[in-house]
Design a protein around this motif. Structure first.
Motif, PDB file in Angstrom:
ATOM      1  N   TYR A  16       7.836  17.680  14.386  1.00 58.35           N
ATOM      2  CA  TYR A  16       8.799  16.675  14.422  1.00 58.35           C
ATOM      3  C   TYR A  16       8.461  15.715  15.726  1.00 58.35           C
ATOM      4  N   GLU A  17       8.455  14.357  15.765  1.00 59.14           N
ATOM      5  CA  GLU A  17       8.356  13.770  16.497  1.00 59.14           C
ATOM      6  C   GLU A  17       9.356  12.570  17.027  1.00 59.14           C
ATOM      7  N   THR A  18       9.864  12.580  18.140  1.00 63.09           N
ATOM      8  CA  THR A  18      10.811  11.344  18.348  1.00 63.09           C
ATOM      9  C   THR A  18      10.753  10.987  19.720  1.00 63.09           C
ATOM     10  N   THR A  19      11.821  10.424  20.339  1.00 60.66           N
ATOM     11  CA  THR A  19      11.715  10.008  21.794  1.00 60.66           C
ATOM     12  C   THR A  19      13.139  10.888  22.288  1.00 60.66           C
ATOM     13  N   VAL A  20      13.055  10.804  23.617  1.00 61.07           N
ATOM     14  CA  VAL A  20      13.978  11.576  24.414  1.00 61.07           C
ATOM     15  C   VAL A  20      15.314  10.764  24.366  1.00 61.07           C
ATOM     16  N   GLU A  21      15.034   9.622  24.092  1.00 58.71           N
ATOM     17  CA  GLU A  21      16.471   8.566  24.139  1.00 58.71           C
ATOM     18  C   GLU A  21      17.295   8.673  22.807  1.00 58.71           C
ATOM     19  N   THR A  22      16.699   9.523  21.706  1.00 62.57           N
ATOM     20  CA  THR A  22      17.362   9.702  20.351  1.00 62.57           C
ATOM     21  C   THR A  22      18.554  10.371  20.557  1.00 62.57           C
ATOM     22  N   PRO A  23      19.721  10.132  19.805  1.00 62.68           N
ATOM     23  CA  PRO A  23      20.946  10.923  19.882  1.00 62.68           C
ATOM     24  C   PRO A  23      20.606  12.235  19.302  1.00 62.68           C
ATOM     25  N   VAL A  24      21.290  13.338  19.653  1.00 61.32           N
ATOM     26  CA  VAL A  24      21.079  14.866  18.958  1.00 61.32           C
ATOM     27  C   VAL A  24      21.436  14.612  17.680  1.00 61.32           C
ATOM     28  N   ASP A  25      22.638  13.854  17.278  1.00 58.88           N
ATOM     29  CA  ASP A  25      23.204  13.904  16.083  1.00 58.88           C
ATOM     30  C   ASP A  25      21.847  13.651  15.009  1.00 58.88           C
ATOM     31  N   GLU A  26      21.403  12.471  15.494  1.00 58.04           N
ATOM     32  CA  GLU A  26      20.137  11.821  14.633  1.00 58.04           C
ATOM     33  C   GLU A  26      19.156  12.761  14.374  1.00 58.04           C
ATOM     34  N   ALA A 189      24.531  22.561  10.619  1.00 57.97           N
ATOM     35  CA  ALA A 189      23.388  22.837  11.302  1.00 57.97           C
ATOM     36  C   ALA A 189      23.474  22.798  12.708  1.00 57.97           C
ATOM     37  N   ALA A 190      22.687  23.541  13.380  1.00 55.94           N
ATOM     38  CA  ALA A 190      22.665  23.582  15.110  1.00 55.94           C
ATOM     39  C   ALA A 190      21.185  23.491  15.352  1.00 55.94           C
ATOM     40  N   LEU A 191      20.651  22.971  16.622  1.00 52.42           N
ATOM     41  CA  LEU A 191      19.626  23.187  17.136  1.00 52.42           C
ATOM     42  C   LEU A 191      19.709  23.710  18.545  1.00 52.42           C
ATOM     43  N   ARG A 200      25.943  18.027  20.022  1.00 53.01           N
ATOM     44  CA  ARG A 200      26.112  16.308  19.469  1.00 53.01           C
ATOM     45  C   ARG A 200      27.017  15.575  20.490  1.00 53.01           C
ATOM     46  N   GLY A 201      26.495  14.315  20.344  1.00 56.47           N
ATOM     47  CA  GLY A 201      27.138  13.342  21.188  1.00 56.47           C
ATOM     48  C   GLY A 201      26.403  13.037  22.485  1.00 56.47           C
ATOM     49  N   LYS A 202      25.223  13.984  22.685  1.00 54.08           N
ATOM     50  CA  LYS A 202      24.338  13.671  23.678  1.00 54.08           C
ATOM     51  C   LYS A 202      22.997  13.308  23.334  1.00 54.08           C
ATOM     52  N   LEU A 203      22.331  12.887  24.198  1.00 50.32           N
ATOM     53  CA  LEU A 203      20.874  12.494  23.891  1.00 50.32           C
ATOM     54  C   LEU A 203      19.960  13.734  24.035  1.00 50.32           C
ATOM     55  N   LEU A 204      18.648  13.358  23.413  1.00 50.57           N
ATOM     56  CA  LEU A 204      17.754  14.704  23.389  1.00 50.57           C
ATOM     57  C   LEU A 204      17.447  14.842  24.955  1.00 50.57           C
ATOM     58  N   LYS A 205      17.083  14.031  25.698  1.00 48.48           N
ATOM     59  CA  LYS A 205      16.896  14.051  27.061  1.00 48.48           C
ATOM     60  C   LYS A 205      17.793  15.182  27.738  1.00 48.48           C
ATOM     61  N   ASP A 206      19.067  14.911  27.526  1.00 43.77           N
ATOM     62  CA  ASP A 206      20.003  15.884  28.244  1.00 43.77           C
ATOM     63  C   ASP A 206      19.834  17.317  27.803  1.00 43.77           C
ATOM     64  N   SER A 207      18.785  17.769  26.847  1.00 35.94           N
ATOM     65  CA  SER A 207      18.527  19.066  26.683  1.00 35.94           C
ATOM     66  C   SER A 207      17.051  19.341  27.053  1.00 35.94           C
ATOM     67  N   VAL A 208      16.236  18.731  26.703  1.00 35.05           N
ATOM     68  CA  VAL A 208      14.784  18.876  26.918  1.00 35.05           C
ATOM     69  C   VAL A 208      14.166  18.038  28.028  1.00 35.05           C
ATOM     70  N   GLY A 209      15.052  17.331  28.671  1.00 40.23           N
ATOM     71  CA  GLY A 209      14.283  16.602  29.902  1.00 40.23           C
ATOM     72  C   GLY A 209      13.944  15.123  29.444  1.00 40.23           C
ATOM     73  N   LYS A 210      13.429  14.530  30.524  1.00 41.69           N
ATOM     74  CA  LYS A 210      12.993  13.107  30.353  1.00 41.69           C
ATOM     75  C   LYS A 210      11.638  12.553  30.040  1.00 41.69           C
ATOM     76  N   ASN A 211      10.709  13.783  30.048  1.00 44.56           N
ATOM     77  CA  ASN A 211       9.299  13.511  30.161  1.00 44.56           C
ATOM     78  C   ASN A 211       8.940  13.387  28.538  1.00 44.56           C
ATOM     79  N   GLU A 212       8.634  12.072  28.220  1.00 44.29           N
ATOM     80  CA  GLU A 212       8.228  11.893  26.751  1.00 44.29           C
ATOM     81  C   GLU A 212       6.773  12.757  26.260  1.00 44.29           C
ATOM     82  N   LYS A 213       5.891  12.897  27.168  1.00 47.79           N
ATOM     83  CA  LYS A 213       4.516  13.366  26.815  1.00 47.79           C
ATOM     84  C   LYS A 213       4.805  14.792  26.961  1.00 47.79           C
TER      85      LYS A 213
END
Length: 290
Positions: A16-26, A189-191, A200-213
């Motif tokens: 699955y591909e996305t950006t680190v700025e995507t909300p976790v809920d999405e 569901a939970a990731l 939930r309510g957080k951004l993806l970067k809050d879990s995996v970091g800010k590195n897009e690559k």
């Protein structure tokens, strides 16, 4: 773009591909839709392969009955004549009594089975190793080719009680089936990443970091099941390579040991013919040129 290897248990399901700025809920909503969509494709393919082999599903009140029981109860499948396959019928009895045994011809059945193979390949777990994404668009394409194949073979449509028809219309009832235990609804569901649940309510970067690559492993499961098992230190492939390497080293060591044990056999004192040659005066004979 960050890539997530979505796992369920120890098995990688899809990429699955996305950006680190995507909300976790999405992300959770999208991942659940793809995960459940893959299950739908596999359920459909299993049903369509049965359709190709044994024809349409019997009405619920006729399933599992013998021919004698059907006659005795004066039951009739009104859909058998309405929903006939294109090109004629090939009789092939369904021994479990679920389908009517009026299968499509071999040519039409091949259309269904080949399309099932194509659809399953589109959502296969092997695409993770090939570094190929599975998206909701991929799933829709797989469902479209399956729907098209069924329409070609059954232009008059399928009976309303046919599971294939209900799956295409999103009216399937999985209550009490094994398939119902596999589906994960988005609210439940939970990731998890790195032994921590993505909040939930957080951004993806809050879990995996800010590195897009980057490419990370994320585990999907139902809420309340606790922390999923950790990833092994080495992958299965690396473990196989290590075992092969150490097995080769072990065999090489055994060979060296055997060679060391047999090395004395080339020594003079180990020659059991030495005494005989001494008595005959044949020791240390040097042959010169003729």
């Amino acid at each position: 773009m960050v890539r997530l290897v979505i796992k369920k248990g120890d098995e990688a399901q899809f990429l699955y591909e996305t950006t680190v700025e995507t909300p976790v809920d999405e992300v959770i909503a999208d991942v659940c839709a793809i995960y459940n969509g893959r299950l739908k494709v596999h359920r459909l393919c299993a049903e369509i392969e049965d359709l190709a082999a044994h024809g349409i599903t019997l009405p619920p009140n006729m399933q599992g009955l013998t021919d004698e029981q059907v006659v005795e109860l004066k039951l009739k499948d009104e859909w058998a004549e309405k929903c006939t396959p294109q090109g004629g019928v090939r009789l092939n009895e369904d021994k479990i009594g679920r389908r009517n045994g009026q299968a499509p011809t071999e040519k039409m059945a091949e259309v269904l089975t080949k399309t099932c193979k194509e659809a399953q390949d589109m959502v296969s777990k092997k695409k993770v190793q090939a570094n190929e994404l599975v998206t909701q668009k991929t799933l829709q394409e797989a469902l479209d080719i399956l729907r098209g194949a069924v329409t070609i073979v059954y232009p008059m449509g399928l009976p309303p009680h046919e599971n294939i028809k209900m799956e295409f219309e999103n009216n399937e009832d999985l209550t009490g089936t094994q398939a119902s235990t596999e589906v994960i609804e988005e609210p439940n569901a939970a990731l998890w990443f790195s032994a921590k649940e993505m909040l939930r309510g957080k951004l993806l970067k809050d879990s995996v970091g800010k590195n897009e690559k980057t490419k990370v492993i994320v585990k999907l499961q139902k809420k309340g099941q606790g922390c999923p098992s950790r990833e092994p230190v080495v992958s299965e492939q690396e473990q196989k390579q290590m075992m092969a390497y150490y097995y080769k080293k072990q065999e090489d060591f055994k060979k060296l040991e055997k060679d060391a044990e047999d090395a004395h056999l080339d020594s003079e004192w180990a020659d059991n013919q030495s005494l005989k040659r001494n008595f005959h005066g044949l020791k240390d004979i040097k042959w010169g040129p003729r």
